[in-house]
Structures are given as structure tokens and as C-alpha cells.
Design an enzyme around this catalytic site. Structure first.
Site, PDB file in Angstrom:
ATOM      1  N   ASP A 489      42.158  39.352  -8.400  1.00 37.17           N
ATOM      2  CA  ASP A 489      43.546  39.084  -8.731  1.00 37.17           C
ATOM      3  C   ASP A 489      44.295  38.646  -7.473  1.00 37.17           C
ATOM      4  O   ASP A 489      44.165  39.263  -6.409  1.00 37.17           O
ATOM      5  CB  ASP A 489      44.176  40.359  -9.296  1.00 37.17           C
ATOM      6  CG  ASP A 489      45.619  40.174  -9.698  1.00 37.17           C
ATOM      7  OD1 ASP A 489      45.867  39.395 -10.624  1.00 37.17           O
ATOM      8  OD2 ASP A 489      46.487  40.820  -9.085  1.00 37.17           O
ATOM      9  N   GLU A 526      42.023  34.209  -8.187  1.00 36.25           N
ATOM     10  CA  GLU A 526      43.251  33.429  -8.187  1.00 36.25           C
ATOM     11  C   GLU A 526      43.585  33.020  -6.759  1.00 36.25           C
ATOM     12  O   GLU A 526      43.969  33.854  -5.945  1.00 36.25           O
ATOM     13  CB  GLU A 526      44.399  34.244  -8.772  1.00 36.25           C
ATOM     14  CG  GLU A 526      44.257  34.535 -10.254  1.00 36.25           C
ATOM     15  CD  GLU A 526      45.434  35.332 -10.775  1.00 36.25           C
ATOM     16  OE1 GLU A 526      46.120  34.853 -11.692  1.00 36.25           O
ATOM     17  OE2 GLU A 526      45.678  36.440 -10.273  1.00 36.25           O
TER      18      GLU A 526
END
Length: 884
Positions: A489, A526
Site C-alpha cells: 500500500d 502503489e
């Protein structure tokens, strides 16, 4: 998967007001009155970056000093003298964001005082030329790494067993004392002065017992010395609601389900060929009436449930991985079922466009059983709310059984990991790391405040021991839980070096030594570039452009935006794109511009899709829609290069994920409202195809092949089961029309949402849902059986893949791609399209057998005229032709 800054903040604020959660705070004055921390704009603006150097933003370039020691009222402390200095090249490289600030050199006579000074209150002082006295707190992560990092990074932390006897170790270099709380008694721990690690060896009968650490330490956020009762950051098991750590050996055979040691996994799939389903543990089964374990890890062992049947069918078609949203211990879901609140309304009784559902769900959201899980508490323990019993080690066994169940269904397992922030910091009861080594694990801004650009308290993975925690945690999941991949993340908030260290540690795991082949574990994340770390301000980030060539993929937003239209934060959600009718089937939104503007933008979107289909390759060369010869990096994406990958596998393609509206919901906003169910289905498949048939890895949100809706909710992290649950049985609908989505993140779109949710024509029936799923599986089968979709290099892609009709005369809304012995036509228009490739005239092409004999009889009408090289494709259809 664009970032939603507030996805956890609202839930955390409410939950923290209700429960102490992870640990209890015991403040001890140690016979000292409280002293206020330095105040003002420069509260903690001095940074002790190594044993030799202090940097102080706002100071004058004159003598200064560090004061430390006793802080009783009127008591004298000790001093470390500072003289004006400069940063060395190595220091500027390590701390680029501090370049240009006044630097001071520690007097050589005082360097030996550092270890003592760091175990208490430290302030920097300077007497300015105008008589003012400047005082500020001191940030200490740099000097802690310098003094302790080399030794500490090799320490084995947490519970470590040797012939049944545990040793418990915790890194706490600034603590005055650390003790173990076990069985209601205080057990002293010994400090290793070279590493800052405290440890104690226990007896065999400690196994399974709950414990906490009692850490006495200076806490700058409250300006006093405290004794924190805190759980172990390296916990291997926890009691319910994370109130205590447990002395547990993950290698204990009692925790291994039957067949665990000899677990046979599906064959490893290279990242560049991976097809991934993103799935939330609770969403998967909580509304599945055929599951014996709704909402739990064990639902993945219910091999005959509707959900598992669907996953098996996807695996048989070519899906290779299931990506689980965070399943580690999180802060805000009550783990005991008796403590979990439920909406007190008859949600199904309200109108499909009513405000009542979201109002009722929101009232219990802070105390219900639902959250995405992006609020880390303990990084390396499974979340207890998904276990049959949150007490003890059931969660360990059942997580392993979940992995077994997925592997048995033909799927490997990816974990979504969130090392970029913690649920809380400072003396907050949900703060673990910061209450053990205050001011170290969190990333601090120049004024000493905690960075929150990730939504919560950011972590400093550039610091040695936070970076070590990331590596150690990932290795534990891979080795002890046999996880096959990790999705990071907000990976762009971590150093590239840290992610590469994870890769190196995984590559060292071998079946003979560790029971797993670490080289087969895939990594992606990400790579967004924003916040205090943006543009490599503090270190070389793990961003899209920086990770190219590493074999670690980053999500690519380029084709996502092109296929959907606009961006995830548009004020008007009706902005159209390639698969939502831009120019070829316009809606009424003025945000789309004039027909001429729409045509120009659509053709540019087609260029972005071309780059995406290559795997987002930077150096791939082709003719764009203006007739220019360009490279992937030469195509513009909002001012940045569209192509950034060095090889297929560097960029991950997707059309939707858990963030922002589902693909069905996005198309509900963007397609003209009059669009019928069959055409919505076809556009859904076409949009999914732009990722499924690309080079490199691709991900889809679970249920997108079933037209999954969250009733237009763009940020459902805290929207409960009502808006999030997957409905595997089409008779239960697809989730559309379950009410207006929660106001906090969607109210600005309610005027657009109301007429759509109230329209029964937008709620697809079983035939439409089944047809969509079957058509998507056909795409997966084509990808899985055609080697040309797994090209390994840019050169290979350049030779095999082309866009023969790209240029000034290409058809708006139609994209034709030639790939080795295949021709793929994406026709997003409402009319049948003919695409003539003169160079292929006489070549023996025919519709791919999978589609020719597939469920979609409309696609089966696609044809090829050999004499002219003309491919004819029905409206809103992707057709694959193969040379035979």
C-alpha cells in the site's frame, strides 16, 4: 486504485474514542513534575542526524548546545556543545531534505555523552545575537541509527524459541528501563548497550502465556517520562482485541493444520503473466448462504460454497492469484462477535435511492465488524475478527487453512500490506511503535509533527529499524504462512532500497531450508508520488518510474483513466472515456466538452491504451493518433510520461479495484442512462479486456465479472456489509440500488446518483450477470493459452506487437492490435466496426476458438474477410482473431 486520503481517519477517530484497544498507558512522573515540551512553530525543529552533526532549521549560524539530563524544576542538566559546521556529502545524500539548513558539529569532547543523553529529555538551545534565547526539541532517529543500527538490525526480535525455551527481545534504545509483564508480575529485562535491545530468557512453561512490555521512556508528545504498558511490535500471536501479546512459536507443530508441511501449491506464475483477483476476506463470504463460515478465514475451506465455486471457475480459466485486502491485525474492528454492533434498521425495506440505509449503517460503523483494514496495529499477526475465536492461536491455524483452501482451488495468495503508516502515534493507546521508541518509527516533518499524507501517522521506513521490521514481517508471512505475494500500500512512501531489501530477503528463502521458494513470491504496489516524500525529497522512492527494471510492479493509472474516463476525483462523475461512450455515445454532461473536444480526447485515450497494452513500456515505439512516431514515454499523461516500464511486469494493469467506484458503478455514472443491460454488460467486458489482454500483470476487483456494485459508493472502507458484501448468487442482485452511499464521501455526488439508483433498468438480472462472467472467463482462457501475452522484454514486445491502424485516420472508439499470430479489435462504439489491415490480406485469420464457441453469441458473429484483410466486430465488443 488511486489514493483516498481519508479512508481510515474517520473510522479511527470514532473507534479510538470508544476503546483503549492495544494496550494501557501508565504515566509515571518518577517523582518529577510534568514539564511542557518546547512550544512555538519550531517545537522540534532540531535534528540530531548522526553522532557528529545536528541540523537546526531556523537557528542562527552561531554556537549552540544540547541540554539533557534531570528535568526537575530548577535542576541543572548536562550539555553537549555544538559549533557551526556543514553537512558532508554523505550526510546530504542521507538527508537531502535538510540540505541548506544550519548545521552544527558536536564537540569531539562531548561525543561520548550521546548514548546517555538519548535516554531522556533533550533540547537544543542557542543564545541569539539580539539577546533572544532559542529553544527547541530534538529529533533523534538519525543518531539512533548511527549509534545502534548496525548491531540492532541483525537482532532477532519478538519471541524466539530454542529447544522449547523462549527469549523475548525488544529494541528500545532510549528507554530508561524495560521489564516484562507476565502472569501479573514484573520480570526484569537486560539491555545490550551496543544494540539497544532488551531481552529476557524464559522457561518452557511461558509458552502460550500473555505478556506486555513495561517501557519507561521520555515521551516528547506529553513532555514527561512515562511507563508504557505496550504489546510487542514483533508479536507472533495476540489475545482478543490485541490487549496482550502471546509467547508463541509459529513453528509449533500444534499450529500446523493437516497437510501443512507438505502443502502443494499451484505452479508459480511469473509476475508478467499474473492475473489477479482482489478480494476482501469478509466481503467474500459474509452474505454467502452456502458458506459454513461466513466472514471468516475458514470460508475459503468451504469448497462447495458459491464463492469458492466462483473462484475455482476463475482459476480454471486463468486467474492465478487471489489478492487479499489487509488481513493482519488492525486497530478498529472489535474482534469479539458479542462486541460488534449491527445496524438497527430493516435496510432492505427502504427505497433504492433512499438516504436511510447509509444513515443507519453510519451510526454503527465505528463499532461494527467491517473495515478494509488499512489501520495497522500489529503487522505480523492475522486479524482476529476473521477467526472463529479471536483468543489464542486459532487465527494462526485458520489463516494457514485459508491459504491451503485457496491453493487447493488452484490459486496462489497475495497479501495487501500497509507498512507506510500506523493506526496512531504518540501516547495514543493504539500506538505501539511510538510508545516504545518515541519519535523514531514515525516520519516527522521539519517541525516535529508526524507526517499524515498517507491518511494516518506515517512511518519512517527509511530508518534502519522500521525498514528491518518491514523485511522481517514480509519474510515471516512468506515463510510461516506460505503467502505467495505482497501488494504494498502506498509503496511510493517507502524507499526503493527497502523494497529491494524485501526482494533480496525473499530470494534467500529456499524449499530445503525454509519450506518455501522465495524467488517465486511476487511483489507489486502503489507507486504514487505525493506527500512529504514526493520527488525523492527524502530518499529514492519506490515510485512508478523508480521501480522500472526491478521486477517489482507498480499499479498503472494511465490506461485505467483512459478506459473509464476522467479521473477518480472528478466533481462530475459523468466524464466519459473509451469504454464509457466518449464521443461515440455521449451523455448529457457538459464536462465532456464539445464533440470536437471529445473526439480529440478519445483519440488520446486510445494512445494511452496502446501504451497500456504494451505493458506501459517507456521505450516501445509506435505511431500515435496524430501520425507522429513516438515512444511510450513520449505520450502525455497529465504532464507525466505515460510509459514508464523497462520491461513487461513493471506495470500492473487494472480497470477497477477497491478504491473509488467499482467499474459497474463508474459506467453507471458515465454511460447514457438509457443504455440497456446487455450493452452495459458488453462495455464492462470490453473495459476489463484492456487489462486482461495486456502485457504484464493485471488485476480486477472481485465481482467485477459479475457486474459488482457498491451502490455508487466511492470509498466503502467503513460502509459495512450492506454496501460491500459480494453476492455470488445472481438472484441476490449485484449490489446496485442498496441506497444512497454514505454521505461522508459521496454526498456531493448524490444529485447524480439518485436518478440512477431509482432506475430499475440499471439493476441487472441473472442472465446478464452470468453472461458477463462467462465472457470474462473467455478472455482469461485466451490469455492463459496464448504465449504471446507473456513476452519478457521490450524488444520482444516491439517485434511482436503493433497497432497497424494507428494514425491520423484511425477510427475513434476502435482500437486494433496485432500480437504475433493474433489480431485483437476493441470496438467501444455502438455500431459494428470494420477494420481493414491491408498487410494481412490473404492471411488465414478466424475468430479465436474460445470466442467462436463461447457463451457470447454476439461476439461469435465477428468475422474476417481474407481477401481484403478486413475484421468485422460487433458493437461494444472485444474480438480476438487467430491466424490458423
Amino acid at each position: 486504485m488511486s489514493f483516498t486520503p481519508h479512508r481510515s481517519a474517520r473510522r479511527l477517530a470514532a473507534a479510538l474514542a470508544l476503546t483503549l484497544g492495544a494496550a494501557t498507558l501508565l504515566v509515571s512522573s518518577l517523582q518529577q513534575p510534568a514539564q511542557a515540551a518546547p512550544s512555538g512553530p519550531g517545537q522540534v525543529s532540531a535534528q540530531w542526524i548522526d553522532r557528529d552533526t545536528v541540523v537546526w532549521k531556523g537557528a542562527e549560524r552561531a554556537g549552540a548546545e544540547l541540554e539533557f539530563g534531570p528535568n526537575r524544576s530548577g535542576a541543572a542538566g548536562r550539555r553537549i556543545r555544538l559549533t557551526p559546521g556543514t553537512l558532508t556529502p554523505a550526510e546530504r545524500n542521507a538527508f537531502p531534505h535538510l540540505t541548506g539548513y544550519p548545521a552544527f558539529t558536536v564537540d569531539p569532547r562531548d561525543r561520548g555523552l550521546a548514548r546517555t543523553a538519548l535516554r531522556g529529555r533533550i533540547v537544543a538551545t542557542q543564545h541569539a545575537a539580539d539577546g533572544r534565547s532559542l529553544t527547541t526539541g530534538v529529533q533523534i532517529p538519525g543518531v539512533l541509527d548511527d549509534l545502534y543500527g548496525d548491531r540492532a538490525q541483525h537482532a532477532r526480535l519478538g519471541p524466539v524459541f530454542d529447544h522449547g525455551r523462549p527469549t523475548l527481545s525488544v529494541w528500545a534504545p532510549t528507554a530508561r528501563t524495560v521489564a516484562l509483564e507476565l502472569d501479573g508480575r514484573r520480570v526484569p529485562m537486560r539491555r545490550d548497550d551496543s544494540s539497544g535491545v532488551w531481552h529476557v530468557q524464559g522457561q518452557r512453561d511461558w509458552a502460550g502465556r500473555p505478556y506486555r512490555y513495561l517501557v519507561t521512556v521520555w515521551a516528547p508528545t506529553v513532555g514527561r517520562t512515562v511507563t508504557n504498558k505496550v504489546t510487542d511490535p514483533y508479536s507472533t500471536a495476540l489475545t482478543a482485541d490485541s490487549s496482550r501479546s502471546l509467547v508463541v512459536d509459529l513453528g509449533d507443530l500444534a499450529l500446523a493444520p493437516k497437510g501443512w508441511a507438505d502443502l502443494r501449491k499451484p505452479a508459480a506464475v511469473p509476475l508478467r503473466r499474473a492475473r489477479i483477483q482482489e478480494l476482501h476476506v469478509r466481503d467474500f463470504s459474509v452474505e454467502d448462504r452456502t458458506s459454513r463460515h461466513p466472514g471468516q478465514y475458514l470460508a475459503f475451506t468451504d469448497q462447495r460454497s458459491d464463492g469458492m465455486r466462483q473462484l475455482k471457475s476463475l482459476a480454471a480459466a486463468g486467474t492465478s492469484y487471489v489478492h487479499l485486502l489487509p488481513a493482519f491485525d488492525s486497530a478498529t474492528v472489535p474482534e469479539k462477535r458479542a462486541d460488534q454492533a449491527r445496524p438497527g434498521c430493516d435496510l432492505a425495506s427502504y427505497a433504492p435511492d433512499s438516504e436511510r440505509q447509509q444513515d443507519c449503517v453510519t451510526k454503527t460503523a465505528a463499532r461494527d465488524a467491517y473495515n478494509w483494514g488499512y489501520d495497522p496495529l500489529h503487522y505480523t499477526v492475522p486479524e482476529g475478527s476473521y477467526a472463529s475465536d479471536p483468543e489464542g492461536t486459532a487465527r494462526t491455524v485458520e489463516f494457514r487453512r485459508m491459504v491451503q483452501g485457496l491453493n487447493g482451488a488452484g490459486l496462489r495468495t497475495v497479501m495487501d500490506v500497509v507498512y507506510n503508516h500506523t493506526a496512531a502515534s504518540g501516547q495514543d493507546p493504539h500506538s505501539v511503535l511510538d510508545r516504545i521508541v518515541p519519535g523514531y518509527y514515525q516520519r516527522l516533518m521539519d517541525d516535529g509533527s508526524v507526517a499524515t499524507s498517507t491518511c494516518c501517522s506515517g512511518t519512517a521506513t527509511e530508518h534502519t529499524m522500521m525498514g528491518k521490521l518491514v523485511v522481517d514481517s514480509v519474510v515471516t508471512w512468506a515463510k510461516e504462512y506460505k503467502v505467495d505475494g505482497f501488494r504494498f500500500d502506498l509503496m511510493g512512501h517507502q524507499p526503493k532500497a527497502n523494497i529491494l531489501a524485501v526482494r533480496k530477503a525473499l530470494d534467500a528463502l529456499t524449499p530445503a531450508k525454509d519450506g518455501v521458494d522465495g524467488r517465486s513470491v511476487i511483489l507489486y504496489g502503489e507507486g504514487w508520488n505525493f506527500g512529504e516524500a514526493a520527488n525523492d525529497a527524502r530518499f529514492v522512492q519506490a515510485t512508478q518510474k523508480n521501480m522500472a527494471g526491478t521486477g517489482i510492479a507498480t499499479f498503472s493509472d494511465r490506461a485505467r483513466d483512459a478506459v473509464r474516463g476522467g479521473g477518480p476525483f472528478d466533481a462530475d462523475p459523468r466524464v466519459q472515456g473509451f469504454a464509457s461512450g466518449l464521443y461515440t455515445d455521449p451523455n448529457s454532461s457538459p464536462a465532456n466538452g464539445s464533440p470536437a473536444e471529445q473526439r480529440t480526447r478519445l483519440l488520446h485515450y486510445q494512445d494511452l491504451l496502446k501504451v497500456g497494452l504494451t505493458g506501459n513500456l517507456a521505450d516501445y515505439t509506435f505511431t500515435d493518433s496524430t501520425g507522429r512516431r513516438v515512444t511510450g514515454s513520449g505520450v502525455d499523461y497529465n504532464g507525466a510520461p505515460a510509459g514508464y516500464a523497462a520491461a513487461p511486469g513493471d506495470a500492473l494493469a487494472y480497470a477497477d479495484a477497491h478504491d473509488n467506484e467499482t467499474l459497474y458503478d463508474a459506467l453507471a455514472y458515465k454511460l447514457p442512462q438509457r443504455t440497456g443491460a446487455a450493452d452495459r454488460s458488453r462495455m464492462q467486458v470490453l473495459a476489463l479486456a484492456t487489462a486482461a489482454l495486456s502485457q504484464g500483470p493485471a488485476l480486477s476487483q472481485a465481482g467485477s465479472d459479475l457486474l459488482r456494485s457498491k451502490s455508487l459508493d466511492r470509498n466503502s472502507f467503513d460502509s459495512g456489509d450492506w454496501f460491500n458484501a459480494l453476492h455470488w448468487n445472481c438472484e441476490d442482485g449485484n449490489g446496485f440500488g442498496r441506497g444512497l452511499p454514505p454521505a461522508a464521501d459521496n454526498k456531493d455526488k448524490w444529485p447524480y446518483a439518485r436518478p440512477l439508483l431509482a432506475d430499475p433498468a440499471l439493476r441487472p438480472g441473472c442472465a446478464t450477470i452470468r453472461h458477463t462472467a462467462a465472457a470474462y472467463r473467455d478472455l482469461l482462457r485466451i490469455h492463459a493459452t496464448e504465449p504471446a501475452f507473456g513476452l519478457p522484454t521490450t524488444d520482444a514486445v516491439q517485434k511482436a506487437l503493433s497497432f497497424p491502424l494507428s494514425g491520423k485516420d484511425e477510427t475513434p472508439g476502435v482500437l486494433t492490435m496485432r500480437l504475433d499470430n493474433l489480431v485483437i479489435v476493441f470496438n467501444a462504439t455502438p455500431q459494428r466496426a470494420q477494420q481493414t489491415v491491408q498487410a494481412l490480406a490473404g492471411e488465414p485469420y478466424a475468430l479465436h476458438p474460445v470466442q467462436a464457441h463461447g457463451t457470447d453469441r454476439t461476439t461469435a458473429t465477428a468475422s474476417y474477410a481474407r481477401s481484403s484483410g478486413t475484421f468485422a466486430v460487433p458493437a461494444r465488443t472485444v474480438a480476438v482473431f487467430r491466424r490458423g
